[in-house]
Design an enzyme around this catalytic site. Structure first.
Site, mmCIF file in Angstrom:
data_model
loop_
_atom_site.group_PDB
_atom_site.id
_atom_site.type_symbol
_atom_site.label_atom_id
_atom_site.label_comp_id
_atom_site.label_asym_id
_atom_site.label_seq_id
_atom_site.Cartn_x
_atom_site.Cartn_y
_atom_site.Cartn_z
ATOM 1 N NE ARG A 159 3.926 -4.178 10.984
ATOM 2 C CZ ARG A 159 4.709 -4.063 9.904
ATOM 3 N NH1 ARG A 159 5.798 -4.775 9.790
ATOM 4 N NH2 ARG A 159 4.375 -3.243 8.951
ATOM 5 C CE LYS A 184 -1.249 -0.105 4.938
ATOM 6 N NZ LYS A 184 -0.210 -1.108 5.302
ATOM 7 N NE ARG A 231 -2.235 0.372 10.502
ATOM 8 C CZ ARG A 231 -1.206 0.739 9.746
ATOM 9 N NH1 ARG A 231 -1.187 1.906 9.169
ATOM 10 N NH2 ARG A 231 -0.209 -0.092 9.543
HETATM 11 P P1 AMP Z 1 2.791 1.352 8.475
HETATM 12 O O1 AMP Z 1 4.016 2.010 7.955
HETATM 13 O O2 AMP Z 1 1.530 1.904 7.868
HETATM 14 O O3 AMP Z 1 2.854 -0.159 8.408
HETATM 15 O O4 AMP Z 1 2.713 1.724 10.047
HETATM 16 C C1 AMP Z 1 3.751 1.350 10.932
HETATM 17 C C2 AMP Z 1 3.278 1.406 12.364
HETATM 18 O O5 AMP Z 1 2.858 2.752 12.687
HETATM 19 C C3 AMP Z 1 2.081 0.538 12.703
HETATM 20 O O6 AMP Z 1 2.460 -0.815 12.985
HETATM 21 C C4 AMP Z 1 1.551 1.255 13.944
HETATM 22 O O7 AMP Z 1 2.366 1.006 15.092
HETATM 23 C C5 AMP Z 1 1.735 2.722 13.563
HETATM 24 N N1 AMP Z 1 0.569 3.279 12.827
HETATM 25 C C6 AMP Z 1 0.540 3.720 11.530
HETATM 26 N N2 AMP Z 1 -0.682 4.165 11.190
HETATM 27 C C7 AMP Z 1 -1.453 4.005 12.296
HETATM 28 C C8 AMP Z 1 -2.820 4.250 12.580
HETATM 29 N N3 AMP Z 1 -3.659 4.747 11.661
HETATM 30 N N4 AMP Z 1 -3.258 3.968 13.841
HETATM 31 C C9 AMP Z 1 -2.427 3.471 14.790
HETATM 32 N N5 AMP Z 1 -1.145 3.190 14.572
HETATM 33 C C10 AMP Z 1 -0.634 3.448 13.350
#
Ligand code: AMP
Length: 213
Positions: free
Chosen positions: A166, A8, A83
């Site tokens: 995750r 994504k 999320r």
């Molecule tokens: P990502 O790069 O989108 O995989 O996000 C990495 C990490 O950031 C996630 O595993 C969460 O710890 C945190 N994170 C990112 N977006 C959110 C969100 N909308 N709500 C809560 N935690 C988030």
């Protein structure tokens, strides 16, 4: 939307370029905060490292701040938000304040085995956020970013144990988000398997169709 590692981030960056809209990745914003040692960074670090979701209250403030910046006025690609169901309601409120309407909620799908393969091989550039993969998109020189020359790193949450956590978090908390948008008739499901260019074309075509309606 989509499970961690489904592509994504890669696709959101491409769509944002095509549309000339800012790419708003909550994961990138949070990682920057951790790297910069800001107040927010200190509060969220342990959540990121454990692959857990950052509390909705903090996310609400973050998204409100980011979306009130000038560059978001003419539209944006949101990557990694919402999320949770509470975040869906936060986004509804922010959009209403901006007088903006959601074009669609796009979800990329891929089987779990493929996701684990992609994440364990993923390497990122801490300098410019470029994303590489040991098999499918290796850097020209091993361990070095093609774009800015920084040393590539593995995200601490891209190890196999944290990936499993995750994926569990995703199933438990983010699936209901997809279901909520499905009920509203706004969910668009896109096959996340195949060549990245093909996936971008699928997204672009689908976005054009939804805008033509
Ligand atoms: P990502 O790069 O989108 O995989 O996000 C990495 C990490 O950031 C996630 O595993 C969460 O710890 C945190 N994170 C990112 N977006 C959110 C969100 N909308 N709500 C809560 N935690 C988030």
């Amino acid at each position: 939307m989509g499970a961690p590692g489904v592509g994504k981030g890669t696709q959101a960056v491409r769509l944002a370029m095509i549309l000339g809209a800012p790419h708003i990745s909550t994961g990138d914003i949070l990682r920057e905060a951790v790297k910069g040692g800001t107040d927010l960074g200190r509060k969220v670090r342990s959540f990121l490292e454990a692959g857990k979701l950052v509390p909705d209250g903090l996310m609400g403030d973050l998204i409100q701040d980011r979306m009130s910046k000038d560059d978001a006025g003419a539209g944006f690609i949101l990557d990694g938000f919402p999320r949770t169901l509470d975040q869906v309601h936060i986004l509804d409120g922010v959009l209403e304040n901006l007088g903006a309407v959601l074009d669609g909620a796009y979800i990329l799908a891929a089987p779990e085995g493929e996701i684990v393969r992609r994440l364990t091989g993923r390497r990122i550039c801490p300098g410019c956020n470029a994303v590489f993969h040991l098999d499918s998109r290796p850097p020209k020189a091993p361990g070095v970013c093609d774009e800015c020359g920084s040393a590539l790193v593995q995200r601490p949450d891209d190890t196999e144990a944290v990936i499993r956590d995750r994926l569990e978090v995703y199933e438990a908390q983010t699936r209901p988000v997809a279901d909520a948008y499905r009920q509203r008739g706004q969910l668009v499901e896109i096959d996340g398997l195949g060549d990245p260019d093909e996936i971008t074309a699928r997204l672009e075509n689908s976005l054009k169709e939804s805008r033509a309606q």
